[in-house]
Design a protein around this motif. Structure first.
Motif, PDB file in Angstrom:
ATOM      1  N   GLN A 251       0.670  -1.331   0.037  1.00 56.39           N
ATOM      2  CA  GLN A 251      -0.098   0.139  -0.121  1.00 56.39           C
ATOM      3  C   GLN A 251       0.820   1.164   0.097  1.00 56.39           C
ATOM      4  O   GLN A 251       0.240   2.339  -0.405  1.00 56.39           O
ATOM      5  CB  GLN A 251      -0.907   0.204   1.178  1.00 56.39           C
ATOM      6  CG  GLN A 251      -1.995  -0.996   1.381  1.00 56.39           C
ATOM      7  CD  GLN A 251      -2.450  -0.997   2.752  1.00 56.39           C
ATOM      8  OE1 GLN A 251      -2.227  -1.572   3.573  1.00 56.39           O
ATOM      9  NE2 GLN A 251      -3.548  -0.075   2.800  1.00 56.39           N
ATOM     10  N   LEU A 252       2.099   1.316   0.337  1.00 62.72           N
ATOM     11  CA  LEU A 252       2.810   2.506   0.754  1.00 62.72           C
ATOM     12  C   LEU A 252       3.553   2.920  -0.473  1.00 62.72           C
ATOM     13  O   LEU A 252       4.016   2.008  -1.153  1.00 62.72           O
ATOM     14  CB  LEU A 252       3.706   2.128   1.643  1.00 62.72           C
ATOM     15  CG  LEU A 252       3.243   1.493   3.165  1.00 62.72           C
ATOM     16  CD1 LEU A 252       4.323   1.299   4.260  1.00 62.72           C
ATOM     17  CD2 LEU A 252       2.350   2.471   3.961  1.00 62.72           C
ATOM     18  N   PHE A 291       2.463   8.267   4.451  1.00 63.23           N
ATOM     19  CA  PHE A 291       3.082   7.044   5.305  1.00 63.23           C
ATOM     20  C   PHE A 291       3.902   6.373   4.151  1.00 63.23           C
ATOM     21  O   PHE A 291       3.617   6.160   3.079  1.00 63.23           O
ATOM     22  CB  PHE A 291       1.878   6.127   5.715  1.00 63.23           C
ATOM     23  CG  PHE A 291       0.752   6.848   6.552  1.00 63.23           C
ATOM     24  CD1 PHE A 291       0.734   6.654   8.035  1.00 63.23           C
ATOM     25  CD2 PHE A 291      -0.332   7.758   6.176  1.00 63.23           C
ATOM     26  CE1 PHE A 291      -0.206   7.471   8.674  1.00 63.23           C
ATOM     27  CE2 PHE A 291      -1.019   7.987   6.922  1.00 63.23           C
ATOM     28  CZ  PHE A 291      -1.243   8.164   8.294  1.00 63.23           C
ATOM     29  N   ALA A 292       4.971   6.341   4.628  1.00 65.69           N
ATOM     30  CA  ALA A 292       6.235   5.455   3.755  1.00 65.69           C
ATOM     31  C   ALA A 292       6.946   4.552   4.426  1.00 65.69           C
ATOM     32  O   ALA A 292       7.020   4.670   5.692  1.00 65.69           O
ATOM     33  CB  ALA A 292       7.033   6.755   3.312  1.00 65.69           C
ATOM     34  N   ARG A 293       7.402   3.516   3.736  1.00 67.00           N
ATOM     35  CA  ARG A 293       8.465   2.686   4.041  1.00 67.00           C
ATOM     36  C   ARG A 293       9.826   3.683   4.512  1.00 67.00           C
ATOM     37  O   ARG A 293      10.020   4.588   3.857  1.00 67.00           O
ATOM     38  CB  ARG A 293       9.165   1.723   3.018  1.00 67.00           C
ATOM     39  CG  ARG A 293       7.820   0.764   2.349  1.00 67.00           C
ATOM     40  CD  ARG A 293       8.593   0.012   1.637  1.00 67.00           C
ATOM     41  NE  ARG A 293       7.405  -0.626   0.610  1.00 67.00           N
ATOM     42  CZ  ARG A 293       7.627  -1.676  -0.275  1.00 67.00           C
ATOM     43  NH1 ARG A 293       8.487  -2.483  -0.127  1.00 67.00           N
ATOM     44  NH2 ARG A 293       6.520  -1.777  -1.109  1.00 67.00           N
ATOM     45  N   ALA A 299      12.916  10.596   0.014  1.00 61.13           N
ATOM     46  CA  ALA A 299      12.440  10.709  -1.404  1.00 61.13           C
ATOM     47  C   ALA A 299      10.954  11.403  -1.353  1.00 61.13           C
ATOM     48  O   ALA A 299      10.905  12.217  -2.169  1.00 61.13           O
ATOM     49  CB  ALA A 299      12.336   9.799  -2.191  1.00 61.13           C
ATOM     50  N   GLU A 300      10.217  10.941  -0.349  1.00 64.99           N
ATOM     51  CA  GLU A 300       8.892  11.302  -0.156  1.00 64.99           C
ATOM     52  C   GLU A 300       8.926  12.690   0.350  1.00 64.99           C
ATOM     53  O   GLU A 300       7.982  13.647  -0.021  1.00 64.99           O
ATOM     54  CB  GLU A 300       8.035  10.525   0.804  1.00 64.99           C
ATOM     55  CG  GLU A 300       7.759   9.115  -0.150  1.00 64.99           C
ATOM     56  CD  GLU A 300       6.915   9.230  -1.426  1.00 64.99           C
ATOM     57  OE1 GLU A 300       6.032  10.252  -1.545  1.00 64.99           O
ATOM     58  OE2 GLU A 300       6.816   8.607  -2.142  1.00 64.99           O
ATOM     59  N   LEU A 301       9.857  13.144   1.440  1.00 66.38           N
ATOM     60  CA  LEU A 301       9.895  14.322   1.680  1.00 66.38           C
ATOM     61  C   LEU A 301      10.339  15.406   0.443  1.00 66.38           C
ATOM     62  O   LEU A 301       9.733  16.416   0.589  1.00 66.38           O
ATOM     63  CB  LEU A 301      11.049  14.577   2.641  1.00 66.38           C
ATOM     64  CG  LEU A 301      11.408  15.802   3.442  1.00 66.38           C
ATOM     65  CD1 LEU A 301      10.032  16.619   4.116  1.00 66.38           C
ATOM     66  CD2 LEU A 301      12.488  15.898   4.548  1.00 66.38           C
ATOM     67  N   GLU A 302      11.265  15.014  -0.237  1.00 63.19           N
ATOM     68  CA  GLU A 302      11.458  15.991  -1.478  1.00 63.19           C
ATOM     69  C   GLU A 302      10.183  16.114  -2.511  1.00 63.19           C
ATOM     70  O   GLU A 302      10.148  17.266  -2.639  1.00 63.19           O
ATOM     71  CB  GLU A 302      12.540  15.331  -2.128  1.00 63.19           C
ATOM     72  CG  GLU A 302      14.216  15.194  -1.109  1.00 63.19           C
ATOM     73  CD  GLU A 302      14.625  16.205  -0.795  1.00 63.19           C
ATOM     74  OE1 GLU A 302      14.387  17.504  -1.605  1.00 63.19           O
ATOM     75  OE2 GLU A 302      15.158  16.553   0.372  1.00 63.19           O
ATOM     76  N   SER A 303       9.635  15.106  -2.421  1.00 68.59           N
ATOM     77  CA  SER A 303       8.435  15.222  -3.474  1.00 68.59           C
ATOM     78  C   SER A 303       7.437  15.975  -2.801  1.00 68.59           C
ATOM     79  O   SER A 303       6.595  16.778  -3.610  1.00 68.59           O
ATOM     80  CB  SER A 303       7.943  13.982  -3.796  1.00 68.59           C
ATOM     81  OG  SER A 303       7.121  13.200  -2.725  1.00 68.59           O
ATOM     82  N   MET A 304       7.214  15.989  -1.487  1.00 73.84           N
ATOM     83  CA  MET A 304       6.126  16.641  -0.673  1.00 73.84           C
ATOM     84  C   MET A 304       6.505  18.273  -0.936  1.00 73.84           C
ATOM     85  O   MET A 304       5.765  18.793  -0.875  1.00 73.84           O
ATOM     86  CB  MET A 304       6.034  16.349   0.650  1.00 73.84           C
ATOM     87  CG  MET A 304       5.314  16.925   1.692  1.00 73.84           C
ATOM     88  SD  MET A 304       5.023  16.449   3.399  1.00 73.84           S
ATOM     89  CE  MET A 304       3.920  15.153   3.070  1.00 73.84           C
ATOM     90  N   TYR A 370       3.805  -1.623   9.682  1.00 75.08           N
ATOM     91  CA  TYR A 370       3.686  -2.024   8.397  1.00 75.08           C
ATOM     92  C   TYR A 370       4.381  -3.319   8.357  1.00 75.08           C
ATOM     93  O   TYR A 370       5.215  -3.873   9.130  1.00 75.08           O
ATOM     94  CB  TYR A 370       3.937  -1.276   7.252  1.00 75.08           C
ATOM     95  CG  TYR A 370       5.528  -1.339   6.836  1.00 75.08           C
ATOM     96  CD1 TYR A 370       6.083  -1.860   5.884  1.00 75.08           C
ATOM     97  CD2 TYR A 370       6.392  -0.589   7.791  1.00 75.08           C
ATOM     98  CE1 TYR A 370       7.554  -1.713   5.806  1.00 75.08           C
ATOM     99  CE2 TYR A 370       7.857  -0.533   7.680  1.00 75.08           C
ATOM    100  CZ  TYR A 370       8.159  -1.205   6.280  1.00 75.08           C
ATOM    101  OH  TYR A 370       9.566  -1.151   6.173  1.00 75.08           O
ATOM    102  N   ARG A 371       3.545  -4.598   7.561  1.00 76.12           N
ATOM    103  CA  ARG A 371       4.246  -5.706   7.350  1.00 76.12           C
ATOM    104  C   ARG A 371       4.948  -5.631   5.913  1.00 76.12           C
ATOM    105  O   ARG A 371       4.084  -5.400   4.919  1.00 76.12           O
ATOM    106  CB  ARG A 371       3.313  -6.687   7.478  1.00 76.12           C
ATOM    107  CG  ARG A 371       2.338  -6.814   6.758  1.00 76.12           C
ATOM    108  CD  ARG A 371       0.998  -8.018   6.928  1.00 76.12           C
ATOM    109  NE  ARG A 371       0.818  -8.035   8.251  1.00 76.12           N
ATOM    110  CZ  ARG A 371      -0.456  -7.622   8.781  1.00 76.12           C
ATOM    111  NH1 ARG A 371      -1.351  -7.179   7.944  1.00 76.12           N
ATOM    112  NH2 ARG A 371      -0.816  -7.751  10.051  1.00 76.12           N
TER     113      ARG A 371
END
Length: 430
Positions: A251-252, A291-293, A299-304, A370-371
């Motif tokens: 999902q992440l 919510f990220a791995r 990388a998600e911070l940069e895209s935010m 998360y699993r």
């Protein structure tokens, strides 16, 4: 919240991290509490073993007709139970003390966060757009509070009459502009992969705790009851949507957005930004939450940050991006970028968005895991991120000041006109 095992095993690392934040932690107090707690646990386990042994004796002694010895064994079990009860009570007290202690330790800055004492040492990363040269156009720019009064779209007097200082009534094109901004922000984020929510604006105490607002910032929060609060940002509600849950790695990352009213007491901000709509007790803000791995969160911070920048670029507002240094970093964040928009009234850039990677700090408090069975057994904590995308009030102030005209009118940015029924310009009141 930090991992207690990490704190126990790496006190020197925490010393250094807190020093870089211009703070400290009570190492001696922590280890005293932790040692006593672990000692109590050991004592309880030993007493339980003794109780089990004595309990087994009772049945055997009764069968053998040794009533006197059986009664003595019963008395021994009773005394052990009393000891266990007393220790269990102390264990509960120590658990609460340790949890309270840990809840007040801020996050550890990551390696990418620059070391510095305060906001004066935040390095600038980039600037986009050039501030408008009003002198070349032959007029002196006005502040948004004056423009708002002259165009009739901001009513500070009636806001104060209704609710007190730092409340404002938006009317006419001002109300329309605020609503247009919210819709524009949300539609943009949704078109770029975010899922929209409308969460409650009243949340429970544990929800505020989950994102780190409590206990440290309780004085800044509006209480609606002993254990309920008005949200200071939609981050609080969006992050806690998955409190106590285990997500699937497939999902992440999850990317959420919401536009909500936000409420802040602004305790400790006396004298700061008292004029206009930069710092209000109630304001509307569109928030982004992810919510990220762990391996993907940087990388998600940069895209935010890129999402918030994209909004400002569409509006044609000049801005800059800075990295918050360790001494200016928020309580829950391990890394933060601030985006500051140019405001002629300040002759400076002012914060309009703050985007943070909190690592597993919030997830640990809210128990969000998360699993990923292909890569590890069991579960791990996710990384959470949040960012403003954007607040409508500060964006409105920036538009008013940067798009003003010599005759006192305000040009509506082209991208907003479809959201405002085609209005191209906000004119002064005759």
């Amino acid at each position: 919240m930090l991992d207690i095992k990490f704190v126990r095993e790496n006190p020197e690392a925490l010393d250094a991290a807190m020093a870089s934040r211009q703070g400290s932690w009570d190492r001696e107090r922590f280890f005293a509490l932790d040692e006593e707690r672990r000692s109590v646990i050991t004592q309880v386990e030993e007493l339980q073993a003794t109780r089990n042994t004595e309990s087994k004796k009772i049945g055997a002694l009764m069968k053998e007709g040794k009533r006197e010895e059986a009664e003595a064994a019963k008395e021994a079990v009773r005394q052990v139970n009393e000891q266990i009860e007393g220790l269990a009570e102390r264990r509960s007290e120590l658990d609460a003390e340790v949890a309270g202690f840990m809840a007040r330790i801020p996050n550890i800055p990551c390696e990418a966060t620059p070391v510095g004492k305060d906001e004066n040492e935040n390095p600038e990363r980039r600037r986009v757009g050039e501030p408008r040269d009003f002198a070349a156009e032959g007029f002196e720019p006005k502040a948004h509070w004056d423009l708002g009064t002259e165009t009739g779209i901001l009513d500070f007097d009636r806001g104060a009459k209704l609710s007190g200082a730092r409340f404002t009534v938006l009317s006419g094109a001002g109300a329309t502009l605020d609503r247009a901004l919210q819709n524009f922000f949300l539609n943009t984020h949704i078109s770029r992969g975010f899922k929209e929510f409308i969460p409650p604006v009243i949340v429970n105490r544990e929800i505020m705790y989950g994102t780190g607002q409590l206990p440290k910032f309780e004085d800044d929060a509006y209480h609606t009851g002993e254990d309920q609060f008005l949200i200071p940002t939609a981050e609080v509600a969006l992050t806690n949507l998955h409190a106590g849950e285990v997500l699937d790695a497939a999902q992440l990352p999850l990317r959420y957005t919401a536009g909500t009213p936000c409420f802040r007491e602004e305790a400790g901000s006396a004298g700061r930004d008292t004029r206009g709509i930069i710092r209000q007790h109630q304001f509307t803000k569109v928030e982004m939450v992810k919510f990220a791995r762990p391996e993907e969160s940087d990388a998600e911070l940069e895209s935010m940050v890129a999402e918030a920048e994209f909004i400002l670029q569409q509006l044609g507002l000049p801005y800059r991006v800075i990295s918050l240094c360790t001494g200016d970093l928020g309580f829950s964040a391990r890394q933060t970028y601030d985006i500051e928009v140019w405001l002629p009234s300040y002759n400076a850039y002012k914060e309009i968005s703050s985007c943070s990677n909190c690592g597993d700090f919030q997830a640990r408090r809210a128990n969000i895991k998360y699993r990923d069975p292909e890569n590890f057994k069991g579960t791990r904590f996710v990384h959470t991120l949040n960012g403003s995308g954007l607040p409508t009030g500060r964006t409105m102030a920036a538009i008013m000041e940067n798009y003003q005209n010599a005759d006192g009118s305000i040009t509506v940015p082209e991208v907003l006109r479809p959201y405002m029924g085609g209005i191209e310009k906000i004119e002064p009141v005759a």
